[in-house]
Motif scaffolding. Structure first.
Motif, mmCIF file in Angstrom:
data_model
loop_
_atom_site.group_PDB
_atom_site.id
_atom_site.type_symbol
_atom_site.label_atom_id
_atom_site.label_comp_id
_atom_site.label_asym_id
_atom_site.label_seq_id
_atom_site.Cartn_x
_atom_site.Cartn_y
_atom_site.Cartn_z
ATOM 1 N N UNK A 60 -61.759 97.699 0.967
ATOM 2 C CA UNK A 60 -60.984 96.486 0.712
ATOM 3 C C UNK A 60 -60.305 96.643 -0.645
ATOM 4 N N UNK A 61 -58.970 96.731 -0.619
ATOM 5 C CA UNK A 61 -58.183 96.926 -1.838
ATOM 6 C C UNK A 61 -57.811 95.584 -2.459
ATOM 7 N N UNK A 62 -57.414 94.635 -1.619
ATOM 8 C CA UNK A 62 -57.065 93.287 -2.081
ATOM 9 C C UNK A 62 -57.573 92.282 -1.069
ATOM 10 N N UNK A 63 -57.845 91.073 -1.529
ATOM 11 C CA UNK A 63 -58.261 90.003 -0.632
ATOM 12 C C UNK A 63 -59.681 90.201 -0.131
ATOM 13 N N UNK A 64 -59.949 89.630 1.035
ATOM 14 C CA UNK A 64 -61.280 89.744 1.641
ATOM 15 C C UNK A 64 -61.160 89.534 3.141
ATOM 16 N N UNK A 65 -62.187 89.978 3.847
ATOM 17 C CA UNK A 65 -62.276 89.742 5.278
ATOM 18 C C UNK A 65 -63.735 89.696 5.652
ATOM 19 N N UNK A 66 -64.010 89.363 6.900
ATOM 20 C CA UNK A 66 -65.400 89.260 7.350
ATOM 21 C C UNK A 66 -65.555 89.993 8.678
ATOM 22 N N UNK A 67 -66.725 90.579 8.853
ATOM 23 C CA UNK A 67 -67.125 91.159 10.131
ATOM 24 C C UNK A 67 -68.332 90.350 10.583
ATOM 25 N N UNK A 68 -68.211 89.693 11.738
ATOM 26 C CA UNK A 68 -69.293 88.835 12.245
ATOM 27 C C UNK A 68 -69.764 87.834 11.190
ATOM 28 N N UNK A 69 -68.807 87.221 10.501
ATOM 29 C CA UNK A 69 -69.076 86.202 9.476
ATOM 30 C C UNK A 69 -69.752 86.743 8.218
ATOM 31 N N UNK A 70 -69.850 88.055 8.076
ATOM 32 C CA UNK A 70 -70.380 88.656 6.845
ATOM 33 C C UNK A 70 -69.174 89.000 5.980
ATOM 34 N N UNK A 71 -69.033 88.366 4.807
ATOM 35 C CA UNK A 71 -67.832 88.569 3.991
ATOM 36 C C UNK A 71 -67.861 89.892 3.216
ATOM 37 N N UNK A 72 -66.667 90.482 3.078
ATOM 38 C CA UNK A 72 -66.477 91.690 2.284
ATOM 39 C C UNK A 72 -65.281 91.455 1.370
ATOM 40 N N UNK A 73 -65.523 91.506 0.063
ATOM 41 C CA UNK A 73 -64.501 91.202 -0.940
ATOM 42 C C UNK A 73 -63.851 92.482 -1.461
ATOM 43 N N UNK A 74 -62.845 92.292 -2.281
ATOM 44 C CA UNK A 74 -62.149 93.390 -2.938
ATOM 45 C C UNK A 74 -63.159 94.353 -3.545
#
Length: 107
Positions: A60-74
């Protein structure tokens, strides 16, 4: 020969087929069953679970996303083994990811 790209310029971006509308990709490498792309996830991104025969890596270079509601940040890194179902993927505010697929190993 050295190959280089600027992550932040506007050159080389294209619609990412198979992804939600508004998702863009920049192919950095596509050779010998190896692929590396930059993937821009739009706001309110959603993708259902799926699997690949290859291992997949996400940075993750910018922003954030989630896999199965588990968040992953920059700054986070994820490695998904071959043939493992992964997702649902979501991103409320969008993200820029470096995604790499390794070739499948022959058994």
């Amino acid at each position: 020969m050295i190959f280089s790209f600027n992550l932040y310029d506007e050159e080389g971006w294209e619609d990412a087929k198979g992804y939600q509308e508004g998702t863009k990709r920049k192919v950095l490498r596509d050779e010998n069953c190896c692929k590396t792309i930059l993937l821009k996830l739009p706001q309110h991104f959603h993708m259902e679970a799926h699997s690949h025969v290859n291992a997949e890596q996400h940075f993750v270079i910018e922003g954030s996303y989630a896999i199965n509601n588990i968040p992953f940040a920059k700054g986070s890194y994820q490695r998904i083994p071959p043939n493992e179902e992964h997702g649902t993927f979501t991103s409320e505010d969008g993200a820029l990811l470096l995604v790499m697929w390794d070739p499948a190993k022959k058994q």
